[in-house]
Design an enzyme around this catalytic site. Structure first.
Site, PDB file in Angstrom:
ATOM      1  N   SER A  62      14.146   8.775 -30.183  1.00 53.66           N
ATOM      2  CA  SER A  62      13.903   9.202 -28.805  1.00 53.66           C
ATOM      3  C   SER A  62      14.176   8.061 -27.827  1.00 53.66           C
ATOM      4  CB  SER A  62      12.448   9.648 -28.642  1.00 53.66           C
ATOM      5  OG  SER A  62      12.125  10.639 -29.579  1.00 53.66           O
TER       6      SER A  62
HETATM    7  N1  SAH Z   1       9.867  10.040 -33.555  1.00 48.86           N
HETATM    8  C1  SAH Z   1      11.229   9.782 -33.948  1.00 48.86           C
HETATM    9  C2  SAH Z   1      12.203  10.728 -33.312  1.00 48.86           C
HETATM   10  C3  SAH Z   1      12.355  11.882 -34.161  1.00 48.86           C
HETATM   11  S1  SAH Z   1      13.552  13.133 -33.814  1.00 48.86           S
HETATM   12  C4  SAH Z   1      11.617   8.337 -33.715  1.00 48.86           C
HETATM   13  O1  SAH Z   1      10.823   7.588 -33.144  1.00 48.86           O
HETATM   14  O2  SAH Z   1      12.697   7.933 -34.144  1.00 48.86           O
HETATM   15  C5  SAH Z   1      12.691  14.477 -34.581  1.00 48.86           C
HETATM   16  C6  SAH Z   1      12.491  14.359 -36.073  1.00 48.86           C
HETATM   17  O3  SAH Z   1      11.706  15.480 -36.485  1.00 48.86           O
HETATM   18  C7  SAH Z   1      13.774  14.423 -36.897  1.00 48.86           C
HETATM   19  O4  SAH Z   1      13.810  13.295 -37.720  1.00 48.86           O
HETATM   20  C8  SAH Z   1      13.613  15.708 -37.718  1.00 48.86           C
HETATM   21  O5  SAH Z   1      14.194  15.618 -39.008  1.00 48.86           O
HETATM   22  C9  SAH Z   1      12.100  15.840 -37.782  1.00 48.86           C
HETATM   23  N2  SAH Z   1      11.572  17.200 -38.047  1.00 48.86           N
HETATM   24  C10 SAH Z   1      12.067  18.391 -37.640  1.00 48.86           C
HETATM   25  N3  SAH Z   1      11.275  19.396 -38.061  1.00 48.86           N
HETATM   26  C11 SAH Z   1      10.252  18.824 -38.761  1.00 48.86           C
HETATM   27  C12 SAH Z   1       9.111  19.351 -39.457  1.00 48.86           C
HETATM   28  N4  SAH Z   1       8.838  20.653 -39.507  1.00 48.86           N
HETATM   29  N5  SAH Z   1       8.280  18.463 -40.057  1.00 48.86           N
HETATM   30  C13 SAH Z   1       8.515  17.114 -40.005  1.00 48.86           C
HETATM   31  N6  SAH Z   1       9.580  16.586 -39.378  1.00 48.86           N
HETATM   32  C14 SAH Z   1      10.440  17.419 -38.759  1.00 48.86           C
END
Ligand code: SAH
Length: 219
Positions: A62
């Site tokens: 993000s």
């Molecule tokens: N917080 C992260 C940004 C993540 S982007 C950072 O600091 O880098 C969103 C993430 O959510 C992705 O990696 C995706 O694979 C994950 N995601 C999507 N659906 C999910 C679910 N149901 N449970 C856990 N993770 C999930």
């Protein structure tokens, strides 16, 4: 060796000037955590641009202002227990870890195995493994064995607040989540009291969608 400390300090100063960063512990956390260590090598030189950057598949790290906003919204305190859904790179988890100190715990869940490995390696290498535990699974189910949580941060957009997450939030706790609405997404903050959940709309946002596991249940 590239030195990113000036770029990091300038970014934090900008986020303070924009009113996004406000709390001493969150400011200090953003000053400490090396975002350049969480982006993929080809994006290192863009690590302190205030934009999301690609990880694997549709996942992104993000934008720093979003990480700051999510962290500020849950008011991290010394020793708090935080659940993060969507570990991605591990950067948000590391910022939370710095903000709550050594006595706190961040439990973070990722649904894509390559990102579980990537984030766990980043967190371990940078010394966060003691405070942050990375789990593989569907974060919409939460982590019942570690509940209740003082704060829950969801970093992928959902159509509503998964019921398990509502139940696993402590009374007095705060939960932030991007919710899909007609034409886009908005970030909502939920505060739980004895009387239930009260919600506040914080901003228009753009997150990847929360993937659904087979057993998830939504409200
Ligand atoms: N917080 C992260 C940004 C993540 S982007 C950072 O600091 O880098 C969103 C993430 O959510 C992705 O990696 C995706 O694979 C994950 N995601 C999507 N659906 C999910 C679910 N149901 N449970 C856990 N993770 C999930």
């Amino acid at each position: 060796m590239l030195d990113f400390s000036n770029a990091r300090r300038r970014l934090v100063e900008d986020l303070i000037a924009e009113g996004i960063l406000r709390s001493k512990n969150v400011i200090e956390a953003m000053l400490k955590v090396p975002r350049e260590e969480f982006v993929t090598p080809e994006y290192k030189l863009s690590a302190y641009n205030d934009t999301p950057l690609p990880l694997l598949g549709d996942a992104t790290i993000s934008a720093p202002h979003m990480v700051a906003m999510l962290c500020e919204a849950v008011r991290p305190r010394e020793g708090m227990k935080i659940l993060e859904v969507g570990t991605g790179s591990g950067y948000q988890a590391a910022v939370c870890a710095e903000a709550i100190g050594r006595r706190g715990r961040v439990y973070t869940i990722e649904i894509e195995m390559p990102l579980v490995i990537y984030s766990a390696q980043n967190l371990e290498r940078l010394g966060y493994a003691e405070v942050v535990e990375v789990y593989y699974g569907d974060g919409s189910l939460g982590l019942p064995e570690r509940a209740p949580f003082d704060a829950i941060i969801v970093t992928a957009a959902a159509s509503g607040v998964p019921e398990a997450l509502q139940n696993q939030l402590a009374v007095g706790g705060r939960l932030v989540i991007p919710i899909e609405e007609r034409g886009g997404q908005a970030l909502y903050l939920y505060a739980k009291s004895e009387r239930g959940l009260a919600r506040e709309r914080l901003a228009y946002v753009s997150f990847v969608r929360l993937k659904r596991g087979r057993k998830s249940s939504w409200l």
